[in-house]
Design an enzyme around this catalytic site. Sequence first.
Site, PDB file in Angstrom:
ATOM      1  N   ARG A   1      42.048  29.930  46.084  1.00  0.00           N
ATOM      2  CA  ARG A   1      42.811  30.745  45.146  1.00  0.00           C
ATOM      3  C   ARG A   1      43.214  29.903  43.940  1.00  0.00           C
ATOM      4  NH1 ARG A   1      40.925  34.396  47.529  1.00  0.00           N
ATOM      5  NH2 ARG A   1      41.965  36.191  48.493  1.00  0.00           N
TER       6      ARG A   1
ATOM      7  N   HIS B   1      34.280  33.660  41.101  1.00  0.00           N
ATOM      8  CA  HIS B   1      34.861  33.989  42.396  1.00  0.00           C
ATOM      9  C   HIS B   1      33.822  34.637  43.315  1.00  0.00           C
ATOM     10  CE1 HIS B   1      38.982  34.848  44.454  1.00  0.00           C
ATOM     11  NE2 HIS B   1      38.030  34.707  45.358  1.00  0.00           N
ATOM     12  N   ILE B   2      32.697  33.953  43.473  1.00  0.00           N
ATOM     13  CA  ILE B   2      31.613  34.492  44.301  1.00  0.00           C
ATOM     14  C   ILE B   2      31.286  33.567  45.469  1.00  0.00           C
ATOM     15  CG2 ILE B   2      30.516  36.040  42.643  1.00  0.00           C
ATOM     16  CD1 ILE B   2      29.181  32.520  43.143  1.00  0.00           C
TER      17      ILE B   2
ATOM     18  N   GLU C   1      41.979  36.066  36.717  1.00  0.00           N
ATOM     19  CA  GLU C   1      40.571  36.411  36.923  1.00  0.00           C
ATOM     20  C   GLU C   1      40.331  37.853  36.485  1.00  0.00           C
ATOM     21  OE1 GLU C   1      39.657  35.596  41.035  1.00  0.00           O
ATOM     22  OE2 GLU C   1      39.946  33.438  40.797  1.00  0.00           O
TER      23      GLU C   1
ATOM     24  N   ASP D   1      47.308  19.929  55.934  1.00  0.00           N
ATOM     25  CA  ASP D   1      47.506  21.242  56.543  1.00  0.00           C
ATOM     26  C   ASP D   1      48.837  21.259  57.292  1.00  0.00           C
ATOM     27  OD1 ASP D   1      45.385  23.697  57.156  1.00  0.00           O
ATOM     28  OD2 ASP D   1      46.996  23.566  58.641  1.00  0.00           O
TER      29      ASP D   1
ATOM     30  N   GLY E   1      32.506  33.406  48.329  1.00  0.00           N
ATOM     31  CA  GLY E   1      32.535  34.101  49.610  1.00  0.00           C
ATOM     32  C   GLY E   1      31.400  35.074  49.832  1.00  0.00           C
TER      33      GLY E   1
ATOM     34  N   ILE F   1      37.808  27.704  56.005  1.00  0.00           N
ATOM     35  CA  ILE F   1      37.027  27.173  54.878  1.00  0.00           C
ATOM     36  C   ILE F   1      37.079  25.648  54.870  1.00  0.00           C
ATOM     37  CG2 ILE F   1      36.818  27.102  52.359  1.00  0.00           C
ATOM     38  CD1 ILE F   1      38.230  29.884  52.351  1.00  0.00           C
TER      39      ILE F   1
ATOM     40  N   ASP G   1      35.715  27.970  41.403  1.00  0.00           N
ATOM     41  CA  ASP G   1      35.311  29.346  41.694  1.00  0.00           C
ATOM     42  C   ASP G   1      36.495  30.281  41.539  1.00  0.00           C
ATOM     43  OD1 ASP G   1      33.250  31.234  42.611  1.00  0.00           O
ATOM     44  OD2 ASP G   1      34.546  31.472  44.373  1.00  0.00           O
TER      45      ASP G   1
END
Length: 296
Positions: free
Chosen positions: A209, A257-258, A238, A147, A260, A128, A233
């Site tokens: 998340r 949470h859409i 949730e 990262d 994806g 992502i 999102d």
Amino acid sequence: APSLNLVFPTRDNLLKELADADAVIGGLNREQFLAAKKLKWMQVTSAGVENYLRIPEIKNSQVTMTNMKIVQGVEIADHALALLLALTRRLDIAIQDRESETWRTLANYGRPLELQGKTAVVIGVGGIGMQIAVRAKAFGMTVIGVDPKDIPYAPHLDRTVWPDRLDTVLPEADVVFVSAPHTPETDKMIGAAQFAKMKQGVLFIAVSRGKLYDNHALVEALKSGHVGAAGLDVTETEPLPKGHPLWKTGRVIITPHIAGRSDGEGARYFELYKDNLIRFAKGEPLRHTVDKAKGY
């Protein structure tokens, strides 16, 4: 392709079919996993796997788990930039005004922001985050990745730092993107101290998340104006409950949470399922294997 016996179970016969299954496409709960005594491989249908790894029998088993990392990234990155652009161009204001048919003057609308020359910090440069970085760079932004992996030099990343240096790059950010998986190490990694280190008026975008950031700390940072606006999102709970202050505090765009979901996801999912099924039947290494110790 090698011979495979594919079964499409119903809810009623799932436990029975799992009893002699060597592999399953789709996630299993504890009861279902324990019923699958011959299981060697589980292909889950999301990038995040933390819910499965909370089940000790799954985490400690020899069952190979594969997920949707990399496959699930294009559409989420699109969504992250959509949230950002809606906030920088103040579309949230315009959408509200449509209800009342109000045409504001620029002074009342607020001056939009351009992304050219701004700095983005992308927390989590996986499937992502890498796509977010590509898009942010295309808008003329300076892009800093965060990262735990050593990321190769890439034209869309100006530099990367390990998570233990997160606090050193947050003061540079005009925009902070949260696109890392949820693991014990990343739980609430953005808290009050991290928000305080960000620039006054920073934009905060979360698409992986909701437990990676302290939702209460974000509310307080929005109340004070330290965070200028947020595009979310994902939230800690949730669905986000009615009455939660994130619904009413500051300039916040919340989607359910859409990120994806898209018209292109199905074809990518099918290609991975097909390739991994063939690989599994041949005894070859599977793509997108999860390191269950790391949690992604």
